[in-house]
Design an enzyme around this catalytic site. Structure first.
Site, mmCIF file in Angstrom:
data_model
loop_
_atom_site.group_PDB
_atom_site.id
_atom_site.type_symbol
_atom_site.label_atom_id
_atom_site.label_comp_id
_atom_site.label_asym_id
_atom_site.label_seq_id
_atom_site.Cartn_x
_atom_site.Cartn_y
_atom_site.Cartn_z
ATOM 1 N N THR A 42 0.911 -1.091 0.251
ATOM 2 C CA THR A 42 0.043 0.109 0.023
ATOM 3 C C THR A 42 0.699 1.134 -0.088
ATOM 4 O O THR A 42 1.458 1.633 0.898
ATOM 5 C CB THR A 42 -0.770 0.035 1.451
ATOM 6 O OG1 THR A 42 -1.464 -0.983 1.312
ATOM 7 C CG2 THR A 42 -1.773 1.393 1.381
ATOM 8 N N SER A 82 -11.926 10.850 10.172
ATOM 9 C CA SER A 82 -12.298 12.314 10.787
ATOM 10 C C SER A 82 -10.958 13.009 10.976
ATOM 11 O O SER A 82 -11.011 14.011 11.436
ATOM 12 C CB SER A 82 -13.150 12.039 12.119
ATOM 13 O OG SER A 82 -12.161 11.018 12.873
#
Length: 407
Positions: free
Chosen positions: A190, A407
């Site tokens: 990743t 968030s």
């Protein structure tokens, strides 16, 4: 070959820039440009995840079918993954917008994104950012450094390297930058990686060199066992070193591959050591394996073991966890002949000999395991094959970071 200062702008003819486009973040740069003054041969490797982000699909098409590439536009904050036809359309709009301000064909512009999955890109901000990047791009080391900072997400440090070597009597340079900290697992890992070189080399051999090298570098990294939707490594070669063009395998091709491996290995280690919440780079070396495939499987099994990673965090020489991870890997070996060592800047200690404890000093082992880079070496005494995998320890902070990532 020698390591020099710099990253993607170290090679002749490459420029870079960074800007704050407020794609998701505020108060920091979040877009980067890598640009070559001359057209480049391009190679790429991409995620094996069935769920592929829109930029991956765009770049696969460009690398495969475009005669050359000349720019890469990268954003952090939003991954442009799981965004459907609209997301792919934004890749095209990003490329076309950059093509206009850079005076390039649309099909020579690669794009890359990293960040939150499922959100659409604010394309107006992307286009405005591209215009700004084109305006401020430079060939300086600092410009490359700022680009490396702009592509970070949960990374804590920028990751870049440059090396110099000789091909056909000409000085050639290769530089690279990458980002990667979480959602990192073998299968192209990743991450986003961008490598630039002024070497002259055919497109076919450029792709072969990259595809070969990821097997021992990016595919041997794991932070958390999750294979991303956005994995991309791009390699651009503009030929401005004016070396005799590499069009067949031989000494120059081997030298080029060695340089590429040096760059990729360095970047892989930086990714592993900067895993989310990590306090230590954890390196696993398997030696004496019957086959390379066995060595790869064994090293990956250990480096991805959550229990072993937790023990590394606690500086605990819990060798049973390593032997256990090797045992469930699927590789056949005799556990009663295995030797195991721990090594770091603080020294090297033999923990296990022929499958049993050596009666080592726990205090000495803890000292060795308290360094920021720790290596476990297992000799399975089955043959001459070896492999190395890289990961990190597993900490409380990994959970904290990923519990509220959106968030």
């Amino acid at each position: 070959m020698k390591t020099i200062e710099g990253g993607v702008t170290a090679a002749k003819g490459f420029e870079a820039a960074a800007t704050a486009a407020e794609i998701k973040y505020k108060g920091r740069t979040d877009m980067a440009l890598v640009y070559s003054q001359k057209p480049c041969m391009a190679a790429g490797t991409f995620t094996t995840n069935v769920v592929k982000a829109a930029p991956v699909k765009w770049d696969q098409e460009i690398v495969k079918n475009s005669p050359f590439a000349q720019a890469v536009v990268i954003n952090s904050g939003i991954a442009n993954a799981c965004t459907g036809a609209e997301g792919y359309g934004y890749c095209k709009e990003t490329a076309s917008g950059a093509a206009v301000v850079l005076n390039l064909p649309e099909t020579s512009v690669l794009v890359a994104s990293t960040g939150v999955i499922g959100m659409q890109l604010p394309i107006d901000r992307i286009k405005a950012g591209s215009a700004k990047l084109a305006e401020i791009k430079k060939d300086t080391i600092e410009a490359g450094h700022e680009a490396a900072r702009a592509i970070m997400t949960t990374d804590t440090v920028p990751k870049e390297i440059a090396v110099e070597f000789t091909l056909g009597g000409k000085t050639v340079t290769m530089g690279g930058m990458c980002k990667g900290s979480g959602m990192i697992h073998p299968n192209m890992c990743t991450m986003l990686g961008f490598i630039t070189t002024d070497a002259a080399i055919s497109k076919e051999l450029l792709q072969e060199a990259l595809s070969e090298d990821i097997k021992d570098t990016y595919n041997m990294v794991s932070v958390d066992g999750d294979t991303s939707t956005n994995d991309t490594v791009l390699l651009l070669a503009n030929g401005m070193a004016e070396n005799p063009k590499i069009t067949e395998k031989g000494e120059d091709f081997e030298t080029f591959k060695k340089a590429l491996n040096t760059v990729n290995t360095y970047l892989c280690r930086k990714i592993a050591g900067d895993g989310e919440g990590a306090t230590a780079l954890f390196e696993v070396k398997i030696i004496g394996a019957k086959t390379k495939a066995d060595a790869v499987t064994l090293s990956k099994s250990v480096v991805t073991s959550s229990l072993t990673k937790a023990a590394i965090y606690g500086h605990d020489a819990n060798w049973g966890r390593i032997l256990c991870a090797m045992g469930y890997s699927g590789v056949q070996f005799d556990p009663e002949v295995v030797d195991l060592y721990f090594e770091s800047a603080a020294g090297k200690i033999k923990i296990m000999e022929n499958g049993v404890s050596t009666g080592y000093s726990e205090e000495e082992a803890t000292k060795i395991l308290s360094e920021p880079e720790v290596t476990a070496i297992a000799d399975v005494k089955m043959g001459n094959a070896a492999a190395t995998a890289w990961g990190c320890d597993l900490t409380y902070d990994y959970v904290k970071i990923n519990a509220d990532y959106r968030s």
